[in-house]
Scaffold this motif. Sequence first.
Motif, PDB file in Angstrom:
ATOM      1  N   PRO A 237       0.808  -1.235   0.000  1.00 34.17           N
ATOM      2  CA  PRO A 237       0.000   0.000   0.000  1.00 34.17           C
ATOM      3  C   PRO A 237       0.831   1.270   0.000  1.00 34.17           C
ATOM      4  O   PRO A 237       0.334   2.332  -0.361  1.00 34.17           O
ATOM      5  N   HIS A 238       2.087   1.173   0.419  1.00 32.60           N
ATOM      6  CA  HIS A 238       2.905   2.379   0.579  1.00 32.60           C
ATOM      7  C   HIS A 238       3.859   2.624  -0.587  1.00 32.60           C
ATOM      8  O   HIS A 238       4.501   3.670  -0.636  1.00 32.60           O
ATOM      9  N   PHE A 239       3.934   1.683  -1.507  1.00 34.99           N
ATOM     10  CA  PHE A 239       4.862   1.810  -2.629  1.00 34.99           C
ATOM     11  C   PHE A 239       4.118   2.191  -3.897  1.00 34.99           C
ATOM     12  O   PHE A 239       2.947   1.839  -4.084  1.00 34.99           O
ATOM     13  N   SER A 240       4.836   2.889  -4.776  1.00 33.26           N
ATOM     14  CA  SER A 240       4.283   3.193  -6.091  1.00 33.26           C
ATOM     15  C   SER A 240       4.258   1.919  -6.927  1.00 33.26           C
ATOM     16  O   SER A 240       4.871   0.905  -6.567  1.00 33.26           O
TER      17      SER A 240
ATOM     18  N   GLN B  68       7.730   0.863  -7.862  1.00 38.12           N
ATOM     19  CA  GLN B  68       8.436   0.280  -6.716  1.00 38.12           C
ATOM     20  C   GLN B  68       7.962  -1.150  -6.459  1.00 38.12           C
ATOM     21  O   GLN B  68       8.761  -2.040  -6.155  1.00 38.12           O
ATOM     22  N   ARG B  69       6.665  -1.381  -6.565  1.00 44.22           N
ATOM     23  CA  ARG B  69       6.127  -2.721  -6.362  1.00 44.22           C
ATOM     24  C   ARG B  69       6.742  -3.707  -7.363  1.00 44.22           C
ATOM     25  O   ARG B  69       7.110  -4.818  -7.009  1.00 44.22           O
ATOM     26  N   LYS B  70       6.825  -3.258  -8.597  1.00 44.38           N
ATOM     27  CA  LYS B  70       7.385  -4.108  -9.642  1.00 44.38           C
ATOM     28  C   LYS B  70       8.851  -4.426  -9.351  1.00 44.38           C
ATOM     29  O   LYS B  70       9.303  -5.573  -9.516  1.00 44.38           O
TER      30      LYS B  70
ATOM     31  N   ILE C  10      16.390  -2.482  -1.924  1.00 45.28           N
ATOM     32  CA  ILE C  10      15.159  -3.205  -1.592  1.00 45.28           C
ATOM     33  C   ILE C  10      15.437  -4.303  -0.574  1.00 45.28           C
ATOM     34  O   ILE C  10      14.693  -4.478   0.405  1.00 45.28           O
ATOM     35  N   MET C  11      16.530  -5.053  -0.771  1.00 46.18           N
ATOM     36  CA  MET C  11      16.841  -6.132   0.154  1.00 46.18           C
ATOM     37  C   MET C  11      17.205  -5.592   1.529  1.00 46.18           C
ATOM     38  O   MET C  11      16.904  -6.218   2.550  1.00 46.18           O
ATOM     39  N   ASN C  12      17.831  -4.427   1.574  1.00 44.37           N
ATOM     40  CA  ASN C  12      18.114  -3.802   2.871  1.00 44.37           C
ATOM     41  C   ASN C  12      16.829  -3.445   3.599  1.00 44.37           C
ATOM     42  O   ASN C  12      16.737  -3.596   4.818  1.00 44.37           O
ATOM     43  N   LEU C  13      15.835  -2.967   2.856  1.00 44.58           N
ATOM     44  CA  LEU C  13      14.535  -2.676   3.474  1.00 44.58           C
ATOM     45  C   LEU C  13      13.926  -3.947   4.063  1.00 44.58           C
ATOM     46  O   LEU C  13      13.370  -3.928   5.168  1.00 44.58           O
ATOM     47  N   ALA C  14      14.040  -5.047   3.326  1.00 48.83           N
ATOM     48  CA  ALA C  14      13.497  -6.321   3.809  1.00 48.83           C
ATOM     49  C   ALA C  14      14.230  -6.789   5.058  1.00 48.83           C
ATOM     50  O   ALA C  14      13.607  -7.283   6.023  1.00 48.83           O
ATOM     51  N   MET C  15      15.544  -6.653   5.066  1.00 44.61           N
ATOM     52  CA  MET C  15      16.324  -7.088   6.231  1.00 44.61           C
ATOM     53  C   MET C  15      16.025  -6.221   7.456  1.00 44.61           C
ATOM     54  O   MET C  15      15.936  -6.728   8.581  1.00 44.61           O
TER      55      MET C  15
ATOM     56  N   TRP D  13       0.225  -3.805 -11.618  1.00 43.38           N
ATOM     57  CA  TRP D  13       0.939  -3.204 -10.488  1.00 43.38           C
ATOM     58  C   TRP D  13       0.252  -1.948  -9.969  1.00 43.38           C
ATOM     59  O   TRP D  13       0.640  -1.433  -8.917  1.00 43.38           O
ATOM     60  N   THR D  14      -0.723  -1.421 -10.695  1.00 39.09           N
ATOM     61  CA  THR D  14      -1.385  -0.181 -10.279  1.00 39.09           C
ATOM     62  C   THR D  14      -2.667  -0.473  -9.517  1.00 39.09           C
ATOM     63  O   THR D  14      -3.308  -1.506  -9.708  1.00 39.09           O
ATOM     64  N   ASP D  15      -3.053   0.460  -8.658  1.00 36.23           N
ATOM     65  CA  ASP D  15      -4.300   0.310  -7.904  1.00 36.23           C
ATOM     66  C   ASP D  15      -5.510   0.473  -8.812  1.00 36.23           C
ATOM     67  O   ASP D  15      -6.559  -0.144  -8.579  1.00 36.23           O
ATOM     68  N   SER D  16      -5.360   1.296  -9.844  1.00 39.07           N
ATOM     69  CA  SER D  16      -6.496   1.588 -10.724  1.00 39.07           C
ATOM     70  C   SER D  16      -6.747   0.498 -11.754  1.00 39.07           C
ATOM     71  O   SER D  16      -7.818   0.433 -12.343  1.00 39.07           O
TER      72      SER D  16
END
Length: 464
Positions: A94-97, A100-102, A203-208, A316-319
């Motif tokens: 919900p917080h990523f564009s 970013q999700r892709k 991205i992997m640092n965020l996960a860790m 990947w988009t909400d719409s």
Amino acid sequence: MTDGTFDVRIYSIERRTRANGYTYKVVWKVGAKKHSKTYPTKALADARRSDLLTAVKRGEPFSTETGLPISYASKAADTNWYDFAVEFVDKTWPHFSANQRKNVAKAMTSATIALLRTPPKQFDPVKVRTALREWAFNSKRRTNPEEPIPDEVRVILDWVQRNTLSMAAWEQSDRVDTVVSALGTLLDGTAAASSSVSRNRRIMNLAMEYAVRHGILRQNPLPKGKGSGGGAPKVAQAIDKRSLLNPEQVTALLDWIGKRPLRRGPLYRAFFATLCYAGLRPEEAVALHVSDATLPETGWGEFIVHSARPEVGSQWTDSGEPHDDRDLKGRAEGDTRTVPIHPDLVAFLREVIVQYKLKPTDLLFPGEFGGRLAGSVFRRVWDKARAEVLQPHEYKSPAGKRVYDCRHTCLTAWLNKGIPPAQVAEWAGNSVPVLLAIYARCIVGQRDNYLKLIYDVRYVGKAG
């Protein structure tokens, strides 16, 4: 639960001579794998060896992954990496564009393949990666009851879940090295671009860090610092001067596009002219509406740029649309910027508005059926123009190879005309440091003027 074994052997402490004294190494073997830990004092080494011997005497199984008694196991040993990765994707979705999700899905896919116990030989490798990227690590598709996961994909994902190592793998340096290597390697085994490697590691640092906050790992295991083998590679910000087009090439390309046989030639010409004359990013240009442009009959006009519509894919988009609705890059929510419109571009745009009977609320560059102009379409038009207009050696060169190079050509031209970097940065939507890091090498032709300006800066009397 992690696998355990009673096949454990504890060796004597090894004393190692160092320049400043001694170190003491505790060595033990669990199954077929040796483990070790080095301590600065013999007392600490004795304490560790005694703990291991006590666990053996109690008849406690040792982890085949960490080499430690099962009772020592952290939460990591009980957490499956695949399950953790899916949870991380769901929490951040919900917080990523959309883009970013892709990118998260791509990074998680590479890491998951590297953390499998055995290679998935019974499945097509491409299908495994597609199942992970497009389903496992896509919260929208995986949880959509109207689009159930195909049976073939479900079989692959179930196998991956059963055959993925636990988070304890992140406590083993060799496994961490394997994942880091996978994040920097393409499917064909060649090295990925530096920008991709840096993005994957971020991205992997965020996960860790997420794992640390939730008590799954005690610390971030990814290597840091120079010489550690884990520092992200430097990404060259400066553009390649060879990618810039000269004025004659830009004129010829726009002219060919405007006269191309298809009826939408003038619209495509105006689109590319917007990038070449006003320096907009392609995703900003496709988001423009007619009312965003002030177009006088003569003289300069003005764009009010307030949004961007990058094309990332509907999954990947909400719409559910291919384009993601975004604010301007690097700007606060709802912020805008003003960009001057060259009189030549004003004429192109006025022609398009009249020819296609566009209303103020319409998109300035509508697609074939009224929607947003698709990236696949304008990239195809641009490539066709380069092939028709440029010489064969120019077509094969980096000159204007990407549509984005039109923006680079524009901003470089502004800087070379002597417009202050602060003003160019404002029009371009960049910070001054970023602008100079990207374009400084392309600023030419002003050296003589600069030397004249500093000629009178003198600290000694005239010679003779």
